[in-house]
Design a protein around this motif. Structure first.
Motif, PDB file in Angstrom:
ATOM      1  N   ARG A 169       0.833  -1.214   0.000  1.00  0.00           N
ATOM      2  CA  ARG A 169       0.000   0.000   0.000  1.00  0.00           C
ATOM      3  C   ARG A 169       0.862   1.256   0.000  1.00  0.00           C
ATOM      4  NH1 ARG A 169      -3.582  -3.447   3.158  1.00  0.00           N
ATOM      5  NH2 ARG A 169      -2.493  -2.977   5.111  1.00  0.00           N
ATOM      6  N   LYS A 170       1.886   1.261   0.831  1.00  0.00           N
ATOM      7  CA  LYS A 170       2.767   2.428   0.886  1.00  0.00           C
ATOM      8  C   LYS A 170       3.493   2.619  -0.443  1.00  0.00           C
ATOM      9  CE  LYS A 170       3.588   2.566   5.873  1.00  0.00           C
ATOM     10  NZ  LYS A 170       4.588   2.390   6.959  1.00  0.00           N
ATOM     11  N   ARG A 171       3.851   1.522  -1.097  1.00  0.00           N
ATOM     12  CA  ARG A 171       4.521   1.627  -2.392  1.00  0.00           C
ATOM     13  C   ARG A 171       3.585   2.228  -3.439  1.00  0.00           C
ATOM     14  NH1 ARG A 171       7.675  -3.465  -5.088  1.00  0.00           N
ATOM     15  NH2 ARG A 171       5.561  -4.258  -5.363  1.00  0.00           N
ATOM     16  N   ALA A 172       2.303   1.884  -3.361  1.00  0.00           N
ATOM     17  CA  ALA A 172       1.330   2.474  -4.288  1.00  0.00           C
ATOM     18  C   ALA A 172       1.218   3.978  -4.067  1.00  0.00           C
ATOM     19  CB  ALA A 172      -0.030   1.809  -4.111  1.00  0.00           C
ATOM     20  N   VAL A 173       1.248   4.397  -2.810  1.00  0.00           N
ATOM     21  CA  VAL A 173       1.176   5.829  -2.489  1.00  0.00           C
ATOM     22  C   VAL A 173       2.413   6.551  -3.001  1.00  0.00           C
ATOM     23  CG1 VAL A 173       1.155   7.507  -0.602  1.00  0.00           C
ATOM     24  CG2 VAL A 173      -0.348   5.508  -0.511  1.00  0.00           C
ATOM     25  N   VAL A 174       3.576   5.945  -2.826  1.00  0.00           N
ATOM     26  CA  VAL A 174       4.811   6.542  -3.340  1.00  0.00           C
ATOM     27  C   VAL A 174       4.729   6.706  -4.862  1.00  0.00           C
ATOM     28  CG1 VAL A 174       7.288   6.159  -3.684  1.00  0.00           C
ATOM     29  CG2 VAL A 174       6.260   5.734  -1.444  1.00  0.00           C
ATOM     30  N   ALA A 175       4.072   5.754  -5.520  1.00  0.00           N
ATOM     31  CA  ALA A 175       3.930   5.824  -6.983  1.00  0.00           C
ATOM     32  C   ALA A 175       2.978   6.939  -7.410  1.00  0.00           C
ATOM     33  CB  ALA A 175       3.436   4.491  -7.518  1.00  0.00           C
ATOM     34  N   GLY A 176       2.118   7.408  -6.467  1.00  0.00           N
ATOM     35  CA  GLY A 176       1.219   8.510  -6.803  1.00  0.00           C
ATOM     36  C   GLY A 176      -0.235   8.273  -6.490  1.00  0.00           C
ATOM     37  N   ALA A 177      -0.586   7.086  -5.968  1.00  0.00           N
ATOM     38  CA  ALA A 177      -1.982   6.824  -5.606  1.00  0.00           C
ATOM     39  C   ALA A 177      -2.344   7.575  -4.327  1.00  0.00           C
ATOM     40  CB  ALA A 177      -2.197   5.328  -5.403  1.00  0.00           C
ATOM     41  N   THR A 178      -3.599   7.967  -4.220  1.00  0.00           N
ATOM     42  CA  THR A 178      -4.101   8.613  -3.008  1.00  0.00           C
ATOM     43  C   THR A 178      -4.837   7.574  -2.171  1.00  0.00           C
ATOM     44  OG1 THR A 178      -4.382  10.715  -4.179  1.00  0.00           O
ATOM     45  CG2 THR A 178      -5.547  10.454  -2.083  1.00  0.00           C
ATOM     46  N   ARG A 179      -4.444   7.444  -0.914  1.00  0.00           N
ATOM     47  CA  ARG A 179      -4.995   6.403  -0.056  1.00  0.00           C
ATOM     48  C   ARG A 179      -6.098   6.948   0.837  1.00  0.00           C
ATOM     49  NH1 ARG A 179      -1.226   2.763   4.042  1.00  0.00           N
ATOM     50  NH2 ARG A 179      -2.909   1.597   5.076  1.00  0.00           N
ATOM     51  N   TYR A 180      -7.190   6.195   0.920  1.00  0.00           N
ATOM     52  CA  TYR A 180      -8.291   6.514   1.815  1.00  0.00           C
ATOM     53  C   TYR A 180      -8.556   5.298   2.698  1.00  0.00           C
ATOM     54  CZ  TYR A 180      -9.169  10.409  -1.383  1.00  0.00           C
ATOM     55  OH  TYR A 180      -9.042  11.548  -2.155  1.00  0.00           O
ATOM     56  N   SER A 181      -8.836   5.536   3.970  1.00  0.00           N
ATOM     57  CA  SER A 181      -9.125   4.455   4.904  1.00  0.00           C
ATOM     58  C   SER A 181     -10.604   4.474   5.264  1.00  0.00           C
ATOM     59  CB  SER A 181      -8.286   4.608   6.178  1.00  0.00           C
ATOM     60  OG  SER A 181      -6.910   4.464   5.891  1.00  0.00           O
ATOM     61  N   GLY A 182     -11.266   3.382   4.964  1.00  0.00           N
ATOM     62  CA  GLY A 182     -12.684   3.314   5.261  1.00  0.00           C
ATOM     63  C   GLY A 182     -13.309   2.062   4.697  1.00  0.00           C
ATOM     64  N   THR A 183     -14.610   1.931   4.879  1.00  0.00           N
ATOM     65  CA  THR A 183     -15.358   0.749   4.464  1.00  0.00           C
ATOM     66  C   THR A 183     -16.312   1.092   3.334  1.00  0.00           C
ATOM     67  OG1 THR A 183     -15.246  -0.101   6.726  1.00  0.00           O
ATOM     68  CG2 THR A 183     -16.860  -1.106   5.259  1.00  0.00           C
ATOM     69  N   PHE A 184     -16.231   0.353   2.247  1.00  0.00           N
ATOM     70  CA  PHE A 184     -17.120   0.547   1.106  1.00  0.00           C
ATOM     71  C   PHE A 184     -18.571   0.394   1.538  1.00  0.00           C
ATOM     72  CE2 PHE A 184     -19.693  -1.448  -2.192  1.00  0.00           C
ATOM     73  CZ  PHE A 184     -19.516  -0.586  -3.267  1.00  0.00           C
ATOM     74  N   VAL A 185     -19.413   1.317   1.069  1.00  0.00           N
ATOM     75  CA  VAL A 185     -20.840   1.271   1.383  1.00  0.00           C
ATOM     76  C   VAL A 185     -21.668   0.983   0.134  1.00  0.00           C
ATOM     77  CG1 VAL A 185     -22.826   2.580   2.234  1.00  0.00           C
ATOM     78  CG2 VAL A 185     -20.604   2.817   3.363  1.00  0.00           C
ATOM     79  N   SER A 186     -21.434   1.759  -0.940  1.00  0.00           N
ATOM     80  CA  SER A 186     -22.255   1.574  -2.133  1.00  0.00           C
ATOM     81  C   SER A 186     -21.583   2.165  -3.359  1.00  0.00           C
ATOM     82  CB  SER A 186     -23.631   2.231  -1.944  1.00  0.00           C
ATOM     83  OG  SER A 186     -23.487   3.644  -1.827  1.00  0.00           O
ATOM     84  N   LEU A 187     -22.078   1.760  -4.516  1.00  0.00           N
ATOM     85  CA  LEU A 187     -21.636   2.318  -5.794  1.00  0.00           C
ATOM     86  C   LEU A 187     -22.867   2.818  -6.533  1.00  0.00           C
ATOM     87  CD1 LEU A 187     -19.044   0.743  -8.243  1.00  0.00           C
ATOM     88  CD2 LEU A 187     -21.057   1.953  -9.060  1.00  0.00           C
ATOM     89  N   THR A 188     -22.887   4.108  -6.800  1.00  0.00           N
ATOM     90  CA  THR A 188     -23.951   4.712  -7.602  1.00  0.00           C
ATOM     91  C   THR A 188     -23.299   5.430  -8.772  1.00  0.00           C
ATOM     92  OG1 THR A 188     -23.916   6.678  -6.183  1.00  0.00           O
ATOM     93  CG2 THR A 188     -25.509   4.942  -5.635  1.00  0.00           C
ATOM     94  N   ARG A 189     -24.089   6.190  -9.532  1.00  0.00           N
ATOM     95  CA  ARG A 189     -23.523   6.878 -10.700  1.00  0.00           C
ATOM     96  C   ARG A 189     -24.190   8.227 -10.911  1.00  0.00           C
ATOM     97  NH1 ARG A 189     -23.563   1.539 -11.726  1.00  0.00           N
ATOM     98  NH2 ARG A 189     -21.606   0.622 -12.492  1.00  0.00           N
ATOM     99  N   ASP A 190     -23.419   9.121 -11.519  1.00  0.00           N
ATOM    100  CA  ASP A 190     -24.002  10.338 -12.072  1.00  0.00           C
ATOM    101  C   ASP A 190     -23.757  10.311 -13.579  1.00  0.00           C
ATOM    102  OD1 ASP A 190     -21.340  11.031 -12.460  1.00  0.00           O
ATOM    103  OD2 ASP A 190     -21.302  12.535 -10.850  1.00  0.00           O
ATOM    104  N   ASP A 191     -23.928  11.434 -14.234  1.00  0.00           N
ATOM    105  CA  ASP A 191     -23.790  11.454 -15.690  1.00  0.00           C
ATOM    106  C   ASP A 191     -22.349  11.230 -16.157  1.00  0.00           C
ATOM    107  OD1 ASP A 191     -26.483  11.934 -15.925  1.00  0.00           O
ATOM    108  OD2 ASP A 191     -26.260  14.119 -16.109  1.00  0.00           O
ATOM    109  N   HIS A 192     -21.399  11.313 -15.235  1.00  0.00           N
ATOM    110  CA  HIS A 192     -19.996  11.230 -15.641  1.00  0.00           C
ATOM    111  C   HIS A 192     -19.293   9.956 -15.199  1.00  0.00           C
ATOM    112  CE1 HIS A 192     -20.319  15.394 -16.903  1.00  0.00           C
ATOM    113  NE2 HIS A 192     -20.860  15.681 -15.724  1.00  0.00           N
TER     114      HIS A 192
END
Length: 391
Positions: free
Chosen positions: A98-121
């Protein structure tokens, strides 16, 4: 902002996908349930170490022997030639990724997935923030579901994602003993119906610690009692227990990994754990890489059909190995008599060499046709009882 890709899950698969995408210049969010440790023997082959540039500091033990133990306690020691099997502790290994992914440029968030919805984009991921316990949102063009065997992303978005078969794995991390029959350079694999009636048990060294565990798909098996019995039979009852963990392990790859629109699966969420052996780390990381490649293709072309590349490329590389391992599990894990015969088969030098060549390099070896014919003949002999289980 709207990320190019939101990766749900920060295990080996999700962290690998996030790292690869970030290294390609894409904006990536990685959502992880921080603090979760997956139960795992922790074995990684040389192919993984090389392909994913794993530093030696992450290897807590280097295994040079695998001991296969039968229901009657007969055993065969298989030397690991031309290298070693590395052992990692998932508590530290996953965090390194995970830390290596952040070093590569990913932004890390800590939390629990709740749902997936959509907008027009595109997709909108809602999650519960670990620190504030409040709902938060992440906006994406594409989503990689790498959130485990009972993936909420798969259940919500991919046909068949709510019916994936699995076994439950349970292990206890203990302080490694000194002396006795315990060998810090040897992995023990226990094929005994008293420990697991449909899978196996293990004792895997982790340097100063050891993983002792088992897996089963049967609901009437008491995992903790089975592990207690395994500790007793291995002389490890008195070892100090550091932690206990359990989790589902998928039994076979899903027939579809994408939703045909904007979601693709990876790792346990896609079901990529090897039958028979239960090996998952290498296949999770390779699957994460394939999911990242599919997202890159989709972002470049704008074609949702490119998400199918993840499964197509994975299965092209590993379908045959998975098929052979499934046949082996179906043939030999049905009874203690079959397990006894399987351990007998492991005495054969050709079986040992071809098995570990395939494990170490992740490819079936085709250069020795006579050895393959010999193994096939012995398989038939054991399954038809023409060969004694103790031969």
């Amino acid at each position: 902002m709207r990320y190019d890709v939101v990766v749900v899950g920060g295990g080996p698969s999700g962290a690998t996908a996030a790292m690869d995408l970030a290294r390609e210049g894409k904006s990536v969010a990685m959502l992880d349930r921080d603090g979760r440790i997956k139960p795992c023997g922790g074995a990684i082959p040389p192919r993984l170490i090389a392909d994913f540039d794993i530093p030696d500091a992450q290897i807590v033990a280097k295994i040079n022997t695998a001991r296969m133990i039968s229901p009657t306690a007969r055993h065969v020691d298989i030397p690991i030639e031309n290298g070693y099997v590395g052992m990692v502790d998932r508590e530290h290994f996953d965090e390194f990724l995970r830390k290596r992914a952040v070093v590569a440029g990913a932004t890390r968030y800590s939390g629990t997935f709740v749902s997936l919805t959509r907008d027009d984009h595109g997709p909108i991921i809602t999650y519960k923030d670990k620190q504030t316990q409040q709902p938060r949102t992440l906006y994406a063009k594409l989503v990689i579901g790498a959130d485990g065997a009972r993936s909420n992303v798969a259940r919500a978005e991919v046909p068949g994602g709510d019916t994936i078969p699995y076994v439950i794995a349970y292990h206890e991390i203990v302080e490694a003993p000194e002396g006795g029959d315990y060998d810090p350079d040897r992995c023990d694999v226990i094929y005994d119906g008293a420990i697991s009636p449909d899978f196996y048990g293990w004792v895997f060294p982790h340097g100063k610690q050891a993983s002792i565990g088992m897996g089963t798909g049967l609901t009437d098996v008491n995992l903790k009692e089975a592990t207690k019995a395994l500790r007793a039979s291995s002389g490890l009852t008195d070892c100090v227990t550091v932690r206990r963990e359990g989790a589902p392990i998928p039994l076979e790859p899903l027939k579809r990994w994408d939703n045909g629109r904007d979601v693709v699966l990876a790792g346990d969420a896609a079901g990529v754990v090897a039958p028979s052996s239960g090996e998952g780390i290498y296949y999770a990381m390779f699957g994460g890489r394939m999911a990242a490649d599919a997202c890159l293709a989709c972002l470049a072309s704008g074609k949702a059909s490119d998400l199918k590349l993840a499964r197509r490329k994975f299965m092209k590389e590993h379908k045959t190995v998975f098929k052979v391992l499934r046949m082996m599990q179906d043939a030999y894990y049905k009874s203690d008599d079959r397990r006894e015969r399987f351990v007998s088969l492991c005495h054969d030098v050709d079986v040992q060499r071809l098995t570990f060549e395939a494990y170490m390099n992740k490819k079936l070896v085709r250069a020795r046709p006579m050895a393959h014919l010999k193994i096939m003949a012995k398989n038939i002999g054991h399954l038809t009882r023409l060969i004694s289980a103790t031969s």
